[in-house]
Design a protein around this motif. Structure first.
Motif, PDB file in Angstrom:
ATOM      1  N   TYR A 199       2.694  22.486  20.312  1.00 31.89           N
ATOM      2  CA  TYR A 199       2.254  22.471  21.714  1.00 31.89           C
ATOM      3  C   TYR A 199       0.992  23.298  21.838  1.00 31.89           C
ATOM      4  CZ  TYR A 199       6.488  20.126  23.317  1.00 31.89           C
ATOM      5  OH  TYR A 199       7.476  19.203  23.535  1.00 31.89           O
ATOM      6  N   GLN A 200      -0.134  22.655  21.498  1.00 31.48           N
ATOM      7  CA  GLN A 200      -1.420  23.360  21.457  1.00 31.48           C
ATOM      8  C   GLN A 200      -2.001  23.392  22.868  1.00 31.48           C
ATOM      9  OE1 GLN A 200      -2.515  24.474  18.232  1.00 31.48           O
ATOM     10  NE2 GLN A 200      -3.811  25.780  19.496  1.00 31.48           N
ATOM     11  N   THR A 201      -1.436  24.244  23.693  1.00 33.50           N
ATOM     12  CA  THR A 201      -1.877  24.315  25.087  1.00 33.50           C
ATOM     13  C   THR A 201      -1.847  25.762  25.548  1.00 33.50           C
ATOM     14  OG1 THR A 201      -1.535  23.375  27.297  1.00 33.50           O
ATOM     15  CG2 THR A 201       0.444  23.951  26.075  1.00 33.50           C
ATOM     16  N   SER A 202      -2.742  26.100  26.468  1.00 32.09           N
ATOM     17  CA  SER A 202      -2.734  27.469  26.981  1.00 32.09           C
ATOM     18  C   SER A 202      -1.979  27.551  28.301  1.00 32.09           C
ATOM     19  CB  SER A 202      -4.163  27.977  27.176  1.00 32.09           C
ATOM     20  OG  SER A 202      -4.816  27.176  28.139  1.00 32.09           O
TER      21      SER A 202
ATOM     22  N   TYR B 183       0.341  25.180  31.636  1.00 40.97           N
ATOM     23  CA  TYR B 183       1.251  24.084  31.951  1.00 40.97           C
ATOM     24  C   TYR B 183       1.094  23.735  33.429  1.00 40.97           C
ATOM     25  CZ  TYR B 183       3.170  26.179  27.708  1.00 40.97           C
ATOM     26  OH  TYR B 183       3.310  26.712  26.453  1.00 40.97           O
TER      27      TYR B 183
ATOM     28  N   TYR C 119       7.688  26.750  31.911  1.00 37.58           N
ATOM     29  CA  TYR C 119       6.521  27.191  31.144  1.00 37.58           C
ATOM     30  C   TYR C 119       5.338  27.347  32.089  1.00 37.58           C
ATOM     31  CZ  TYR C 119       9.304  25.930  27.088  1.00 37.58           C
ATOM     32  OH  TYR C 119      10.288  25.859  26.156  1.00 37.58           O
TER      33      TYR C 119
ATOM     34  N   ALA D 210       0.765  30.216  28.080  1.00 36.54           N
ATOM     35  CA  ALA D 210       1.245  30.215  26.696  1.00 36.54           C
ATOM     36  C   ALA D 210       1.367  31.604  26.052  1.00 36.54           C
ATOM     37  CB  ALA D 210       0.380  29.304  25.837  1.00 36.54           C
TER      38      ALA D 210
ATOM     39  N   ASN E 114       5.901  29.335  24.912  1.00 33.89           N
ATOM     40  CA  ASN E 114       5.368  28.133  24.272  1.00 33.89           C
ATOM     41  C   ASN E 114       6.540  27.436  23.581  1.00 33.89           C
ATOM     42  OD1 ASN E 114       4.373  26.772  21.634  1.00 33.89           O
ATOM     43  ND2 ASN E 114       2.588  26.825  22.957  1.00 33.89           N
TER      44      ASN E 114
ATOM     45  N   ARG F 194       6.904  27.957  19.829  1.00 36.73           N
ATOM     46  CA  ARG F 194       7.371  29.317  19.544  1.00 36.73           C
ATOM     47  C   ARG F 194       8.844  29.474  19.912  1.00 36.73           C
ATOM     48  NH1 ARG F 194       3.909  32.829  22.778  1.00 36.73           N
ATOM     49  NH2 ARG F 194       5.593  33.812  23.953  1.00 36.73           N
TER      50      ARG F 194
ATOM     51  N   PRO G  20       0.642  28.359  18.162  1.00 36.13           N
ATOM     52  CA  PRO G  20       1.622  27.273  18.004  1.00 36.13           C
ATOM     53  C   PRO G  20       1.565  26.594  16.632  1.00 36.13           C
ATOM     54  CG  PRO G  20       0.123  26.860  19.874  1.00 36.13           C
ATOM     55  CD  PRO G  20      -0.205  28.197  19.347  1.00 36.13           C
TER      56      PRO G  20
END
Ligand SMILES: *Cc1c(COP(=O)(O)O)cnc(C)c1O
Length: 381
Positions: free
Chosen positions: A26-29, A31, A42, A45, A49, A52, A232
């Motif tokens: 989940y390559q996101t900072s 949500y 969420y 991040a 995450n 994680r 992540p």
């Protein structure tokens, strides 16, 4: 569930949106929220995450703990534990300690008024006299690095608890496959995930596992407040590594035994430190609290020459000369100039760490090739 099943399955559930059997990265900072404060659990991040989360659930299961937290490095995990203390609190720590841990304690946290005592702990009765009403924490590593002393976790935990102190075990050298400190009375387990748990020398990460709800809450607060969280992608790599932890550890133990016996029988080798030897001073404790003796071995040359130890290390071809341990490939290190250079020479000598000491992290290659490599490097001196 047994260990091998947990290693493959714990924490990992098929992705709810696609059914992907492996947890996505989940390559996101951040949500998206439906309405202010209305979200799917969420928000940002650093705080949570999903990749994680899966890893934390896996690590909790492997250490038989309720709560696990991952950090950007083993040192970040240790740093977080120390930040739960207050000025004038005291910590009793093993004298034969990972160099980076010693450095963090003495050069960073002493400045903030936390006091450290470094004491040998193989002789548990001696330990009791070091406690004061300010002692909040007993910090132990077992097996120790690099001298592979074994500390009786159950016994020292009883002593610490009788004095109102909590017990942290750095379980990096054993991995959860060989030893589960929480089941032996420890309050918190710390890992440099970088080593055996990740296992492929491609990630730096740390973890904490505990059953103590209040402490877990404080640590989780600090994880978010200070923010030393792992990426992540790294969580994904560790989740992948964990699936073979039991197979790798079995191979590390088997090869470790072969190499330890080989070294002990070699005429140019002096002392060999490996907890599987019946004559190891803490062998009975190792048998009691560990399910195997691991792949870490330290030794000196019979002539104790630092120059020859260096020549030996330069001559190795299958073993790589490098810091770190616990990867599938065999590594060789020189604690005095590498992992333990941050400990002053007098302190090193007090702990029995000689400048000629050589440390091996035995990998999972064919043991005959490993013995042949050691043989040719010993022949070069
Ligand atoms: C490597 C190591 C650490 C530090 O972990 P990093 O992941 O390198 O930050 C702590 N304790 C032990 C025993 C280690 O071997």
């Amino acid at each position: 569930m047994k260990f091998a099943t947990k290693a493959v399955h714990a924490g990992v559930v098929p992705d709810p949106t696609t059914g992907a059997i492996m947890t996505p990265i989940y390559q996101t900072s951040t949500y998206v929220q439906d309405s202010p404060g209305k979200h799917k659990g969420y928000e940002y991040a650093r705080t949570q995450n999903p990749t994680r989360d899966a890893l934390q659930a896996s690590l909790a299961a492997l250490e038989n703990g309720k709560y696990a937290l991952c950090f950007a490095s083993g040192m970040a995990a240790i740093d977080t534990v120390m930040k739960t203390l207050n000025p004038n609190d005291e910590v009793i720590a093993t004298n034969d300690l990972y160099g980076g841990t010693y450095r963090l304690f003495v050069r960073v946290f002493e400045k903030f008024g936390i006091k450290f005592r470094f004491v040998p702990m193989q002789n548990a009765p001696e330990l009791a006299k070091h406690f004061t009403p300010q002692t909040k924490l007993l910090w132990i590593e077992t097996p120790t690095n690099p001298l592979l002393n074994i500390i009786d976790i159950e016994h020292v935990s009883q002593i610490a608890h009788a004095h109102g102190a909590k017990v942290v075990v750095d379980n990096t050298f054993a991995s959860p496959y060989l030893q589960n400190p929480l089941n032996l009375g420890a309050d918190l387990v710390m890992h440099s995930v970088t080593k055996y748990i990740a296992g492929h020398s491609d990630v730096v990460m740390g973890a904490l596992v505990t059953n103590d709800e209040e402490w877990a809450g404080q640590l989780k607060f600090l994880q978010n407040a200070a923010g030393a969280v792992p990426a992540p992608m790294d969580c994904f790599l560790v989740l992948r590594g964990i699936k073979t932890l039991h197979l790798r550890m079995k191979a590390h133990c088997e090869n470790g035994e072969i190499i330890a016996q080989f070294l002990a029988a070699h005429p140019k080798v002096g002392q060999v430190w490996w907890p599987g030897f019946a004559h190891h001073p803490n062998h009975e404790i190792a048998k009691k609290q560990m399910r195997g003796f691991g792949g870490m071995i330290s030794f000196t040359l019979k002539n104790d020459s630092v120059a020859d130890a260096i020549r030996f290390m330069e001559s190795l071809q299958v073993f790589s000369l490098a810091e770190s341990l616990g990867g599938v490939e065999s590594l060789c290190g020189h604690p005095a100039t590498m992992t333990h250079a941050s400990i002053p020479k007098e302190e090193r000598q007090k702990a029995g760490l000689r400048d000629s000491l050589i440390r091996l992290s035995v990998g999972i290659e064919d043991p005959q090739d490993l013995c042949d490599d050691l043989k040719q490097a010993l022949a070069s001196i």
